[in-house]
Design a protein around this motif. Structure first.
Motif, PDB file in Angstrom:
ATOM      1  N   GLU A  84       0.819  -1.205   0.000  1.00  0.00           N
ATOM      2  CA  GLU A  84       0.000   0.000   0.000  1.00  0.00           C
ATOM      3  C   GLU A  84       0.859   1.264   0.000  1.00  0.00           C
ATOM      4  OE1 GLU A  84      -3.597   0.500   0.033  1.00  0.00           O
ATOM      5  OE2 GLU A  84      -3.133  -1.396  -0.975  1.00  0.00           O
ATOM      6  N   PHE A  85       1.981   1.232   0.706  1.00  0.00           N
ATOM      7  CA  PHE A  85       2.875   2.394   0.705  1.00  0.00           C
ATOM      8  C   PHE A  85       3.382   2.655  -0.709  1.00  0.00           C
ATOM      9  CE2 PHE A  85       6.774   4.737   1.079  1.00  0.00           C
ATOM     10  CZ  PHE A  85       6.613   5.561   2.178  1.00  0.00           C
ATOM     11  N   VAL A  86       3.828   1.610  -1.390  1.00  0.00           N
ATOM     12  CA  VAL A  86       4.320   1.751  -2.762  1.00  0.00           C
ATOM     13  C   VAL A  86       3.213   2.266  -3.676  1.00  0.00           C
ATOM     14  CG1 VAL A  86       5.245   0.522  -4.765  1.00  0.00           C
ATOM     15  CG2 VAL A  86       6.098  -0.011  -2.473  1.00  0.00           C
ATOM     16  N   ALA A  87       1.993   1.761  -3.493  1.00  0.00           N
ATOM     17  CA  ALA A  87       0.875   2.223  -4.317  1.00  0.00           C
ATOM     18  C   ALA A  87       0.639   3.714  -4.131  1.00  0.00           C
ATOM     19  CB  ALA A  87      -0.391   1.437  -3.968  1.00  0.00           C
ATOM     20  N   GLY A  88       0.765   4.202  -2.896  1.00  0.00           N
ATOM     21  CA  GLY A  88       0.583   5.625  -2.639  1.00  0.00           C
ATOM     22  C   GLY A  88       1.652   6.470  -3.316  1.00  0.00           C
ATOM     23  N   ILE A 140      21.521  13.448  -2.173  1.00  0.00           N
ATOM     24  CA  ILE A 140      20.312  13.395  -2.994  1.00  0.00           C
ATOM     25  C   ILE A 140      19.121  13.722  -2.093  1.00  0.00           C
ATOM     26  CG2 ILE A 140      18.834  11.918  -4.421  1.00  0.00           C
ATOM     27  CD1 ILE A 140      21.303  10.218  -5.024  1.00  0.00           C
ATOM     28  N   PRO A 141      18.201  14.605  -2.526  1.00  0.00           N
ATOM     29  CA  PRO A 141      17.028  14.897  -1.692  1.00  0.00           C
ATOM     30  C   PRO A 141      16.317  13.611  -1.276  1.00  0.00           C
ATOM     31  CG  PRO A 141      17.131  16.419  -3.525  1.00  0.00           C
ATOM     32  CD  PRO A 141      18.205  15.393  -3.767  1.00  0.00           C
ATOM     33  N   LEU A 142      15.993  13.507   0.013  1.00  0.00           N
ATOM     34  CA  LEU A 142      15.445  12.255   0.542  1.00  0.00           C
ATOM     35  C   LEU A 142      14.426  12.562   1.627  1.00  0.00           C
ATOM     36  CD1 LEU A 142      17.445   9.048   1.372  1.00  0.00           C
ATOM     37  CD2 LEU A 142      15.885   9.997   3.078  1.00  0.00           C
ATOM     38  N   VAL A 143      13.388  11.764   1.673  1.00  0.00           N
ATOM     39  CA  VAL A 143      12.426  11.841   2.763  1.00  0.00           C
ATOM     40  C   VAL A 143      12.225  10.427   3.313  1.00  0.00           C
ATOM     41  CG1 VAL A 143      10.441  11.639   1.197  1.00  0.00           C
ATOM     42  CG2 VAL A 143      10.117  12.593   3.474  1.00  0.00           C
ATOM     43  N   ILE A 158       8.429  12.011   7.244  1.00  0.00           N
ATOM     44  CA  ILE A 158       6.967  12.050   7.207  1.00  0.00           C
ATOM     45  C   ILE A 158       6.524  10.669   7.667  1.00  0.00           C
ATOM     46  CG2 ILE A 158       4.906  12.324   5.785  1.00  0.00           C
ATOM     47  CD1 ILE A 158       6.525  14.126   3.943  1.00  0.00           C
ATOM     48  N   GLY A 159       5.986  10.598   8.864  1.00  0.00           N
ATOM     49  CA  GLY A 159       5.668   9.304   9.454  1.00  0.00           C
ATOM     50  C   GLY A 159       4.305   9.296  10.107  1.00  0.00           C
ATOM     51  N   ILE A 160       4.132   8.374  11.029  1.00  0.00           N
ATOM     52  CA  ILE A 160       2.861   8.148  11.705  1.00  0.00           C
ATOM     53  C   ILE A 160       3.000   8.506  13.182  1.00  0.00           C
ATOM     54  CG2 ILE A 160       1.180   6.375  12.387  1.00  0.00           C
ATOM     55  CD1 ILE A 160       1.014   7.112   9.462  1.00  0.00           C
ATOM     56  N   LEU A 298       0.266   7.632   3.520  1.00  0.00           N
ATOM     57  CA  LEU A 298       1.620   7.981   3.941  1.00  0.00           C
ATOM     58  C   LEU A 298       2.571   8.002   2.749  1.00  0.00           C
ATOM     59  CD1 LEU A 298       3.703   8.595   6.115  1.00  0.00           C
ATOM     60  CD2 LEU A 298       3.901   6.136   6.536  1.00  0.00           C
ATOM     61  N   GLY A 299       2.499   6.968   1.905  1.00  0.00           N
ATOM     62  CA  GLY A 299       3.351   6.930   0.721  1.00  0.00           C
ATOM     63  C   GLY A 299       3.088   8.103  -0.197  1.00  0.00           C
ATOM     64  N   ALA A 300       1.802   8.423  -0.382  1.00  0.00           N
ATOM     65  CA  ALA A 300       1.433   9.556  -1.242  1.00  0.00           C
ATOM     66  C   ALA A 300       1.939  10.872  -0.665  1.00  0.00           C
ATOM     67  CB  ALA A 300      -0.078   9.598  -1.424  1.00  0.00           C
ATOM     68  N   THR A 301       1.845  11.030   0.649  1.00  0.00           N
ATOM     69  CA  THR A 301       2.287  12.266   1.292  1.00  0.00           C
ATOM     70  C   THR A 301       3.801  12.430   1.173  1.00  0.00           C
ATOM     71  OG1 THR A 301       0.444  12.077   2.853  1.00  0.00           O
ATOM     72  CG2 THR A 301       2.206  13.596   3.432  1.00  0.00           C
ATOM     73  N   CYS A 302       4.542  11.337   1.336  1.00  0.00           N
ATOM     74  CA  CYS A 302       5.999  11.383   1.159  1.00  0.00           C
ATOM     75  C   CYS A 302       6.358  11.796  -0.268  1.00  0.00           C
ATOM     76  CB  CYS A 302       6.610  10.014   1.463  1.00  0.00           C
ATOM     77  SG  CYS A 302       6.630   9.538   3.207  1.00  0.00           S
TER      78      CYS A 302
END
Length: 341
Positions: A84-88, A140-143, A158-160, A298-302
């Motif tokens: 689901e994270f990858v899908a986001g 390299i820019p990273l989150v 960006i987490g929970i 979460l994935g989408a927000t990252c």
């Protein structure tokens, strides 16, 4: 006969502008009137022009690709949270016309070359992951999609909000009669594990509860045989345990079987809950209470934050936490009166 590829020069001639103006108009850069920019874009559409990513990258230093680094990524697709994270991330990458690259994730060997991406998302950083540390130090820019464990290089996160979510789960179980909780969570190599352990210890102290925290062994997202042995031993040595909190769906399924083998019944004399929800929890018997960590969101927000930073220079906050939802199910039903401590 091969069809000739439409070039940027063809677009420039069609629109009646210079090659440089055509390039800037299509990339959204440069100073020109909106009429000129529209003229070039319409010419490109008419001719069926598609930018050459390699040539564009040589000019701009950009790849329009973001990388996703996950330890043992192929095996982790077995885990619903990761899928689901990858899908986001993919949802947002598609929206912004970015490619999504799954980076090589050998944890024991440094990379031969730097990844050819504009930015990187690190969903679950582990202190033992050599390549994750290398990427954090790469410039390299990273989150990061989870809190970083102690000792790792810094990065925007960006987490929970696990603190609020786990406390809410513990409060729910306490109200239902739980007084002897056990938390199985990742060890200090995981930022997630560190947060869960700290929240659990603080909550137990505040409620004068004798809780047990045990680092849980995991490999590729699956609950290991040694993990099952650990749970079985806990249930044998601590017969008064009335709440078992496990990380995710694989551990929850194993725990249900082990609790039954110990002659106990979930939903009557012991509760079971998971720190990360999955659809499997809904169909287990009994269904298992869990924390919905909204991995797709979460994935989408990252991805959104990273791409805004890449495209517009928007600053990513040092730490941003999204809320999690407590999903209560039959596995944390109130303990029977004769089973309460």
């Amino acid at each position: 006969m091969a069809v000739r590829r439409v070039t940027l020069g063809d677009v420039a001639r069609e629109a009646g502008v210079s090659l440089g103006t055509a390039s800037e108009a299509l990339s959204g850069s440069g100073r020109m009137t909106e009429t000129t920019r529209t003229l070039v874009r319409e010419a490109a559409q008419r001719l069926g022009y598609r930018a050459n990513a390699l040539a564009r990258g040589l000019r701009t230093g950009r790849t329009r690709a973001i990388g996703l680094h996950v330890l043992n990524a192929a095996d982790n697709f077995d885990n619903e949270y990761f899928r689901e994270f990858v899908a986001g991330v993919a949802d947002v990458a598609v929206e912004h016309d970015y490619d999504l690259n799954l980076l090589s994730s050998n944890p024991d060997r440094r990379r031969v070359v730097s990844p050819q991406v504009d930015g990187i998302i690190l969903p679950d950083p582990l202190a033992t992951d050599v390549r994750a540390i290398e990427l954090l130090d790469s410039g390299i820019p990273l989150v990061a999609g989870e809190r970083l464990p102690p000792g790792m290089p810094a990065s925007p996160v960006i987490g929970i909000d696990h603190e609020t979510a786990l406390a809410r789960l513990l409060d729910h179980a306490y109200a239902a009669g739980a007084r002897r909780p056990v938390l199985l969570a990742a060890d200090e190599q995981s930022g997630w594990g560190v947060v869960l352990r700290d929240v659990f210890a603080r909550w137990c102290a505040e409620h004068d509860v004798d809780g047990i925290h045990t680092p849980s062994p995991f490999e590729n997202g699956r609950f290991l045989v040694v993990g099952e042995e650990m749970v079985g031993s806990l249930l044998t040595r601590h017969v008064d345990v009335d709440l078992l909190i496990v990380p995710g769906e694989h551990a929850a399924r194993a725990a249900l079987r082990l609790i039954a083998e110990a002659g106990r019944r979930v939903g009557r004399d012991i509760m079971l809950a998971a720190c990360a929800d999955a659809h499997l929890h809904e169909v287990l018997d009994p269904p298992v209470t869990a924390l919905n960590l909204t991995p797709r969101l979460l994935g989408a927000t990252c991805a959104e934050a990273l791409i805004r930073h890449l495209d517009h220079g928007t600053v990513i906050e040092e730490v941003t936490l999204l809320p999690a939802e407590l999903v209560t199910r039959a596995s944390t039903a109130p303990l029977a009166a004769d089973c309460r401590l």
